[in-house]
Design an enzyme around this catalytic site. Structure first.
Site, PDB file in Angstrom:
ATOM      1  N   GLU A  83      39.404  -5.664 -28.193  1.00  0.00           N
ATOM      2  CA  GLU A  83      39.192  -4.259 -27.814  1.00  0.00           C
ATOM      3  C   GLU A  83      39.314  -4.077 -26.300  1.00  0.00           C
ATOM      4  OE1 GLU A  83      39.484  -2.222 -30.118  1.00  0.00           O
ATOM      5  OE2 GLU A  83      39.095  -3.615 -31.786  1.00  0.00           O
ATOM      6  N   HIS A 119      42.866  -3.524 -25.478  1.00  0.00           N
ATOM      7  CA  HIS A 119      43.218  -2.101 -25.640  1.00  0.00           C
ATOM      8  C   HIS A 119      42.688  -1.300 -24.440  1.00  0.00           C
ATOM      9  CE1 HIS A 119      44.871  -2.096 -29.680  1.00  0.00           C
ATOM     10  NE2 HIS A 119      43.794  -2.611 -30.228  1.00  0.00           N
TER      11      HIS A 119
HETATM   12 ZN    ZN Z   1      43.763  -3.421 -32.179  1.00  0.00          ZN
END
Ligand code: ZN
Length: 501
Positions: A266, A269
């Site tokens: 994450e 991202h």
């Molecule tokens: Zn992902």
């Protein structure tokens, strides 16, 4: 800038801010909202969604867009303004192509289908979900026909998530990878040097895991002044501006890897979104180029960095400091092997790097056959199980651990799965280019120096936001079109070493 374009931009900024507010409502729903608030929150989100759709599809927007295009005709096609108008044209045309009654029916059916799917999965009863899936396929076909496509109905859906991607290219790339992935999986299973991952299972108090995950994501460059980490049952990343990019993770007090690598994923991202340029804020360019490009960033940090020998070298002292009982007498190499254990499993989200793409291939093939009518919904569980046996050598004991495991088909997200594998391929191709540009990369990672690596990604990927189509961005960053070669080379070399093949 023309008066038309400046008016258009100010309209788009308002729409973007409303979208950010809607995203905050969604983040709250997934993290802290009391369960009793579900009905009111659904109304709030639907109301905002309808309002945004109304504002965006207004005739005035279409007129301003056409005038702005005329104003900028003949100017530099690679300018931010020209690229912004190109992105907006894609969004606008798509939004007005879909009839309002179809959009409404799709939204209604999605809410219903997800509820039906949840109950069907709990009971492992595919027949209970089949009619809802049948209807979802029908609505999806209508959606694809309205959006239009050249060669294959799947193309219209893929294009929503991966602009410009063609079904035939994806099918060819996947078909090329399949035999190599299957034979690598089989060779690993037969290896005389199996991996023991028991050291990842034990007592890992959540508070300590929290501290460790935060140290790890901060070390790689995730900015906690412009982000935060919370807990959610299904980890995700969301943002309400480039200065408020939030990640979530999920802790298991008996298993260390889950939260740590979910956080790395994450944060990958998050680093992407924190790296969009300030001038793209609240414009159509202040987003990811595609889901595949987004996933390339998360996979790169989770796997190519996070599960590397170099990163394990960096992390190991932190692990020993945080969990002295578990790691005082463990060698870093044993940790590196443990986090890279390969074993065919039923559940996609728990799959290792090698088998993961086979889970995606299977779904892609089934989706194509379902949409074209080659495969009937009633035959889907059998087709699923046959492919699991052929690709991974295992057959799910029931539909809950098989065909019913993913939320996507009930969520109206047919055409989405390939973006996960595209993300993996892009991560491998970027990693190769980074290796060329930064010959000291692995030594730097081992020392905890992540700035050169992050700097390369900022410079070659993040700063462009959505200015380029995925294919253009990949070409620009790596000097060649997307290929499966680099990712397959990476997997083969890494796992031949670990399993001594
Ligand atoms: Zn992902």
């Amino acid at each position: 800038m023309s008066e038309n374009l400046s008016q258009l931009k100010s309209r788009m900024a308002k729409i973007a801010r409303l979208g950010e507010a809607a995203a905050l409502l969604e983040w709250d729903l997934q993290t802290y909202m009391p369960p009793g608030a579900v009905a009111a929150r659904a109304e709030q989100s639907a109301t905002l969604g309808e309002f945004v759709h109304e504002l965006f599809t207004a005739e005035e927007i279409g007129a301003l867009l056409a005038k702005s295009e005329a104003d900028t005709a003949g100017t530099d096609a690679d300018s931010d303004d020209a690229r912004l108008l190109r992105a907006l044209r894609r969004d606008y045309d798509r939004a007005i192509k879909l009839p309002a009654d179809l959009v409404a029916e799709f939204a209604r059916h999605t809410a219903l289908a997800q509820d039906i799917w949840q109950r069907a999965r709990a009971a492992s009863d595919f027949a209970a979900f089949a009619p809802a899936l049948e209807k979802m396929l029908d609505l999806t076909r209508r959606q694809a026909e309205a959006l239009g496509y050249k060669d294959h109905i799947y193309e219209a859906l893929l294009d929503i998530y991966e602009p410009g991607a063609r079904q035939a290219d994806v099918a060819a790339m996947f078909a090329e990878m399949k035999p190599a992935l299957i034979s690598l999986t089989q060779a690993i299973a037969a290896s005389a040097h199996p991996v023991d991952d028991r050291l990842l299972h034990g007592d890992f108090p959540i508070e300590k895991q929290k501290a460790l995950t935060l140290r790890a994501v901060q070390a790689i460059g995730y900015d906690l002044q412009r982000g935060r980490q919370d807990e959610a049952p299904h980890p995700f990343c969301t943002s309400f501006s480039r200065d408020d990019v939030r990640i979530t993770t999920r802790f298991d007090p008996k298993f260390l890897s889950q939260a740590l690598y979910a956080s790395m994923h994450e944060a990958g991202h998050g680093l992407y979104e924190q790296g969009f340029p300030p001038e793209y804020e609240a414009t159509p360019l202040g987003h990811a180029a595609s889901l595949g490009i987004h996933e390339s960033q998360s996979r790169l940090w989770e796997n190519l960095v996070g599960r590397s020998r170099a990163f394990s070298t960096f992390l190991f002292p932190l692990l020993q400091e945080t969990f002295p009982d578990a790691f005082a007498h463990v060698a870093p190499e044993a940790y590196y092997r443990a986090i890279n254990k390969v074993a065919p499993s039923f559940i996609r989200v728990e799959a290792d790097e090698v088998t993961y793409n086979l889970h995606i291939l299977l779904r892609f093939e089934l989706e194509c056959d379902l949409l074209t009518g080659k495969l009937a919904v009633s035959d889907l569980p059998a087709a699923w199980n046959a492919k699991m046996q052929a690709y991974l050598g295992i057959t799910p004991p029931n539909d809950a651990e098989g065909v019913l495991q993913d939320v996507h088909w009930s969520g109206g997200l047919i055409g989405y799965f390939p973006t996960y594998s595209i993300g993996n391929l892009v991560s491998g191709q970027l990693w190769h280019a980074i290796g060329q540009a930064l010959p000291e990369r692995d030594a730097q990672v081992a020392r905890g120096e992540f700035a050169p690596l992050l700097g390369w990604l900022r410079e070659n990927v993040h700063r462009y936001g959505r200015k380029y189509l995925p294919a253009e961005l990949i070409q620009k960053a790596t000097g060649e079109p997307l290929t499966s070669r680099y990712y397959m080379d990476y997997l083969t070399a890494k796992y031949r070493d670990i399993y001594q093949l």
